[in-house]
Motif scaffolding. Structure first.
Motif, PDB file in Angstrom:
ATOM      1  N   SER A  39     -30.287  -6.329   4.974  1.00  0.00           N
ATOM      2  CA  SER A  39     -28.931  -6.878   4.955  1.00  0.00           C
ATOM      3  C   SER A  39     -28.970  -8.380   4.735  1.00  0.00           C
ATOM      4  CB  SER A  39     -28.222  -6.566   6.271  1.00  0.00           C
ATOM      5  OG  SER A  39     -28.161  -5.176   6.496  1.00  0.00           O
ATOM      6  N   ARG A  40     -27.782  -8.928   4.539  1.00  0.00           N
ATOM      7  CA  ARG A  40     -27.616 -10.378   4.481  1.00  0.00           C
ATOM      8  C   ARG A  40     -26.762 -10.802   5.660  1.00  0.00           C
ATOM      9  NH1 ARG A  40     -29.500 -12.585  -0.131  1.00  0.00           N
ATOM     10  NH2 ARG A  40     -29.936 -11.163  -1.862  1.00  0.00           N
ATOM     11  N   PHE A  41     -27.139 -11.908   6.272  1.00  0.00           N
ATOM     12  CA  PHE A  41     -26.459 -12.358   7.481  1.00  0.00           C
ATOM     13  C   PHE A  41     -25.327 -13.320   7.127  1.00  0.00           C
ATOM     14  CE2 PHE A  41     -30.570 -10.886   8.764  1.00  0.00           C
ATOM     15  CZ  PHE A  41     -30.374 -10.307  10.001  1.00  0.00           C
ATOM     16  N   PRO A  42     -24.223 -13.247   7.886  1.00  0.00           N
ATOM     17  CA  PRO A  42     -23.952 -12.296   8.981  1.00  0.00           C
ATOM     18  C   PRO A  42     -23.701 -10.901   8.441  1.00  0.00           C
ATOM     19  CG  PRO A  42     -22.022 -13.646   8.553  1.00  0.00           C
ATOM     20  CD  PRO A  42     -23.108 -14.180   7.676  1.00  0.00           C
ATOM     21  N   ARG A  43     -24.257  -9.915   9.108  1.00  0.00           N
ATOM     22  CA  ARG A  43     -24.105  -8.529   8.698  1.00  0.00           C
ATOM     23  C   ARG A  43     -23.519  -7.725   9.841  1.00  0.00           C
ATOM     24  NH1 ARG A  43     -27.160  -7.833  12.731  1.00  0.00           N
ATOM     25  NH2 ARG A  43     -29.365  -7.295  12.661  1.00  0.00           N
ATOM     26  N   ALA A  44     -22.817  -6.652   9.476  1.00  0.00           N
ATOM     27  CA  ALA A  44     -22.189  -5.819  10.489  1.00  0.00           C
ATOM     28  C   ALA A  44     -23.250  -5.189  11.377  1.00  0.00           C
ATOM     29  CB  ALA A  44     -21.353  -4.734   9.826  1.00  0.00           C
ATOM     30  N   LYS A  45     -23.014  -5.228  12.677  1.00  0.00           N
ATOM     31  CA  LYS A  45     -23.941  -4.623  13.640  1.00  0.00           C
ATOM     32  C   LYS A  45     -23.119  -4.050  14.776  1.00  0.00           C
ATOM     33  CE  LYS A  45     -27.679  -3.569  15.926  1.00  0.00           C
ATOM     34  NZ  LYS A  45     -28.525  -2.430  15.519  1.00  0.00           N
ATOM     35  N   PRO A  46     -22.910  -2.736  14.813  1.00  0.00           N
ATOM     36  CA  PRO A  46     -22.147  -2.135  15.911  1.00  0.00           C
ATOM     37  C   PRO A  46     -22.850  -2.378  17.244  1.00  0.00           C
ATOM     38  CG  PRO A  46     -22.464  -0.577  14.107  1.00  0.00           C
ATOM     39  CD  PRO A  46     -23.366  -1.731  13.851  1.00  0.00           C
ATOM     40  N   CYS A  47     -22.117  -2.920  18.202  1.00  0.00           N
ATOM     41  CA  CYS A  47     -22.740  -3.252  19.495  1.00  0.00           C
ATOM     42  C   CYS A  47     -21.654  -3.717  20.448  1.00  0.00           C
ATOM     43  CB  CYS A  47     -23.785  -4.354  19.291  1.00  0.00           C
ATOM     44  SG  CYS A  47     -24.616  -4.893  20.795  1.00  0.00           S
ATOM     45  N   GLY A  48     -21.885  -3.501  21.742  1.00  0.00           N
ATOM     46  CA  GLY A  48     -20.979  -4.035  22.746  1.00  0.00           C
ATOM     47  C   GLY A  48     -21.063  -5.549  22.858  1.00  0.00           C
ATOM     48  N   GLY A  49     -22.249  -6.106  22.571  1.00  0.00           N
ATOM     49  CA  GLY A  49     -22.397  -7.557  22.503  1.00  0.00           C
ATOM     50  C   GLY A  49     -22.588  -8.264  23.824  1.00  0.00           C
ATOM     51  N   VAL A  95     -20.357 -12.191  26.466  1.00  0.00           N
ATOM     52  CA  VAL A  95     -20.077 -11.226  25.413  1.00  0.00           C
ATOM     53  C   VAL A  95     -19.913 -11.962  24.089  1.00  0.00           C
ATOM     54  CG1 VAL A  95     -18.534  -9.410  24.594  1.00  0.00           C
ATOM     55  CG2 VAL A  95     -18.989  -9.647  27.049  1.00  0.00           C
ATOM     56  N   VAL A  96     -20.683 -11.555  23.099  1.00  0.00           N
ATOM     57  CA  VAL A  96     -20.683 -12.194  21.783  1.00  0.00           C
ATOM     58  C   VAL A  96     -20.299 -11.175  20.718  1.00  0.00           C
ATOM     59  CG1 VAL A  96     -22.486 -13.825  22.466  1.00  0.00           C
ATOM     60  CG2 VAL A  96     -23.128 -11.648  21.380  1.00  0.00           C
ATOM     61  N   ARG A  97     -19.990 -11.656  19.542  1.00  0.00           N
ATOM     62  CA  ARG A  97     -19.913 -10.796  18.364  1.00  0.00           C
ATOM     63  C   ARG A  97     -21.314 -10.761  17.768  1.00  0.00           C
ATOM     64  NH1 ARG A  97     -17.416 -11.555  14.033  1.00  0.00           N
ATOM     65  NH2 ARG A  97     -16.489  -9.497  13.769  1.00  0.00           N
ATOM     66  N   ARG A  98     -21.869  -9.560  17.641  1.00  0.00           N
ATOM     67  CA  ARG A  98     -23.247  -9.449  17.169  1.00  0.00           C
ATOM     68  C   ARG A  98     -23.442 -10.066  15.787  1.00  0.00           C
ATOM     69  NH1 ARG A  98     -27.193  -5.946  18.979  1.00  0.00           N
ATOM     70  NH2 ARG A  98     -28.403  -6.866  17.283  1.00  0.00           N
ATOM     71  N   GLU A  99     -22.432  -9.977  14.925  1.00  0.00           N
ATOM     72  CA  GLU A  99     -22.560 -10.566  13.606  1.00  0.00           C
ATOM     73  C   GLU A  99     -22.901 -12.049  13.702  1.00  0.00           C
ATOM     74  OE1 GLU A  99     -20.228  -8.617  14.672  1.00  0.00           O
ATOM     75  OE2 GLU A  99     -19.774  -7.041  13.215  1.00  0.00           O
ATOM     76  N   ASP A 100     -22.173 -12.760  14.576  1.00  0.00           N
ATOM     77  CA  ASP A 100     -22.384 -14.199  14.735  1.00  0.00           C
ATOM     78  C   ASP A 100     -23.700 -14.490  15.450  1.00  0.00           C
ATOM     79  OD1 ASP A 100     -19.850 -14.460  13.615  1.00  0.00           O
ATOM     80  OD2 ASP A 100     -18.861 -14.554  15.562  1.00  0.00           O
ATOM     81  N   PHE A 101     -23.963 -13.738  16.510  1.00  0.00           N
ATOM     82  CA  PHE A 101     -25.153 -13.968  17.321  1.00  0.00           C
ATOM     83  C   PHE A 101     -26.433 -13.766  16.509  1.00  0.00           C
ATOM     84  CE2 PHE A 101     -28.383 -12.194  20.292  1.00  0.00           C
ATOM     85  CZ  PHE A 101     -28.562 -13.301  21.095  1.00  0.00           C
ATOM     86  N   ASP A 102     -26.521 -12.655  15.803  1.00  0.00           N
ATOM     87  CA  ASP A 102     -27.728 -12.370  15.036  1.00  0.00           C
ATOM     88  C   ASP A 102     -27.944 -13.393  13.927  1.00  0.00           C
ATOM     89  OD1 ASP A 102     -27.902 -10.215  16.679  1.00  0.00           O
ATOM     90  OD2 ASP A 102     -27.838  -8.689  15.110  1.00  0.00           O
ATOM     91  N   THR A 259     -16.722   3.215  13.469  1.00  0.00           N
ATOM     92  CA  THR A 259     -18.124   2.927  13.172  1.00  0.00           C
ATOM     93  C   THR A 259     -19.009   3.602  14.206  1.00  0.00           C
ATOM     94  OG1 THR A 259     -17.513   0.774  12.246  1.00  0.00           O
ATOM     95  CG2 THR A 259     -19.823   1.104  12.839  1.00  0.00           C
ATOM     96  N   GLY A 260     -19.928   4.428  13.746  1.00  0.00           N
ATOM     97  CA  GLY A 260     -20.836   5.114  14.655  1.00  0.00           C
ATOM     98  C   GLY A 260     -22.283   4.866  14.286  1.00  0.00           C
ATOM     99  N   TRP A 261     -23.165   5.016  15.250  1.00  0.00           N
ATOM    100  CA  TRP A 261     -24.591   4.828  14.985  1.00  0.00           C
ATOM    101  C   TRP A 261     -25.418   5.521  16.066  1.00  0.00           C
ATOM    102  CZ3 TRP A 261     -21.647   1.535  17.706  1.00  0.00           C
ATOM    103  CH2 TRP A 261     -22.177   0.899  18.818  1.00  0.00           C
ATOM    104  N   PRO A 262     -26.657   5.896  15.731  1.00  0.00           N
ATOM    105  CA  PRO A 262     -27.552   6.486  16.724  1.00  0.00           C
ATOM    106  C   PRO A 262     -28.501   5.424  17.279  1.00  0.00           C
ATOM    107  CG  PRO A 262     -28.466   6.847  14.569  1.00  0.00           C
ATOM    108  CD  PRO A 262     -27.215   6.011  14.378  1.00  0.00           C
ATOM    109  N   ALA A 263     -29.113   5.712  18.389  1.00  0.00           N
ATOM    110  CA  ALA A 263     -30.157   4.831  18.948  1.00  0.00           C
ATOM    111  C   ALA A 263     -31.078   5.678  19.808  1.00  0.00           C
ATOM    112  CB  ALA A 263     -29.531   3.708  19.770  1.00  0.00           C
TER     113      ALA A 263
END
Length: 404
Positions: A39-49, A95-102, A259-263
């Protein structure tokens, strides 16, 4: 063919932590560590943050800073139906937005000399043990060699699949945790409190619904659901459970799929390394109880960097002690404990018994709040947990009656 000491597949928190920790231990490796990310940053990342105390401690140990907008949450609320329990936190969870944090972690890593290439991932690789190298072909058809390949490439990790394919007996019926998440603007005001709603467990969920206040305005909320594989539920059913739960909090999700994802949940016996290859972060497994992955990735990255520098110094790239090193580290001990707790709380049957412990035992709430804050290693307080279980054995009938 370009050669590096270490190639890291994935530039999320786990990959960046590994790279930065390596440079801390061996500054001469500047320019010799390559992080690749599809991906290219910032990129979408589903997460509670949520950045717990363990995440903050790991960032501090790495010399990294929290520089993006965040909401400090000084309390949590546990919900089951009409029951609510407010639990104060001794230290706020940010609590952060993962897009920004990463994206900012990538920027900080580059400032320290880590080479991060965006829009290019690992297409294939082979381990040449005779040459003592891993030969990598990227998605851009570049040929690279490295002495070590680190799989920080998430739940769909190619490195993880390689490790499983080399087993004589591949585990069967191993299923991932499942998540669905959305961001909404709502009239509901959470203030500085995170909400964990276990109400959908009465309808078959084996996990919880979360509502976290997030940066971007007082009414912006990160919402989602986590489900363990102890009970089979289709994606549509999970999204329906989430929507119904949120309605009770005055939140209506927009129509359409989420948006869904496995882990993969952490398993202390799972294979996480082979000669010249190892995994970190989501590829190695996240917290089975809470679904936390940020702190896990950061902490595992530090453990991985230690193993890699030892290998570079000794010339032994077998990584036979890496799994044991994770187990013995604080992150591994906490993950192992949470796996046991998750097996109780999210059991296919009888989950109400353990949910009543969570909802009614104040000491258990305090212990886990301290663990979230980072002021306590809960794995070192098993005696207190056992005392809580003994207390629960006597009080369970009364607590269950109140819960049900």
């Amino acid at each position: 063919m370009v050669s590096y000491d270490v190639v890291i597949a994935g530039a999320g928190p786990a990959g960046i932590a590994t790279a930065v920790a390596l440079l801390q231990r061996r500054p001469a490796m500047r320019g010799r560590i390559l992080c690749l990310d599809r991906s290219r940053f910032p990129r979408a990342k589903p997460c509670g943050g949520g950045l717990t105390g363990h995440a903050r401690a790991a960032l501090g140990a790495l010399g990294l800073s929290l520089r993006v907008p965040h909401v400090p949450c000084d309390g949590g609320r546990l919900v089951f139906g009409a029951l609510t329990r407010d639990v104060p936190l001794g230290q706020a969870v940010d609590v952060v937005r993962r897009e920004d944090f990463d994206a900012d972690l990538v920027a900080q890593a580059r400032q320290r000399g880590v080479v991060v290439v965006e829009g290019e991932g690992i297409s294939s690789f082979t381990v040449d043990r005779q040459a003592g190298a891993v030969r990598v072909v990227t998605s851009a058809a570049r040929a690279l060699t490295a002495r070590v390949l680190v799989g920080a490439d998430g739940a769909g990790s190619r490195v993880r699949r390689f490790l499983l394919s080399s087993l004589r007996h591949v585990p069967v019926n191993v299923r991932p945790l499942r998540f669905f998440k959305s961001e909404v603007v709502t009239s509901a005001d959470l203030g500085s409190r995170m909400i964990y709603d276990f109400s959908p467990m009465a309808d078959g969920l084996r996990g919880y619904v979360w509502l976290f206040p997030m940066p971007g305005g007082p009414r912006r909320v990160n919402v989602g659901v986590m489900h363990t594989p102890s009970r089979s539920l289709a994606g549509g059913a999970l999204q329906a459970l989430l929507r119904r739960a949120l309605k009770r909090h005055g939140i209506d999700l927009p129509p359409g799929p989420l948006t869904g994802w496995p882990a993969w949940p952490y398993n202390a016996s799972a294979r996480v390394a082979a000669p010249h290859v190892l995994c970190v972060g989501d590829a190695a497994g996240i917290d089975a109880l809470t679904g936390e992955g940020i702190a896990v990735g950061l902490e595992q990255g530090i453990v991985a960097a230690f193993a890699i520098t030892e290998a570079l110094g000794s010339g032994d790239f077998g990584f036979t002690g890496y799994r044991r090193a994770i187990r013995r580290a604080t992150v591994g001990r906490e993950l192992a404990l949470d796996r046991c707790l998750a097996a109780l709380l999210y059991a296919p049957r009888g989950a109400s018994l353990w949910l009543s412990l969570v909802m009614f035992d104040r000491r258990v709430q305090e212990l886990y709040a301290a663990r979230v804050c980072g002021s306590m290693v809960l794995a070192d307080r098993k005696g207190e947990l056992l005392s809580a279980l003994a207390r629960h054995a006597a009080l369970a009938p009364y607590r269950l009656a109140q819960l049900l």
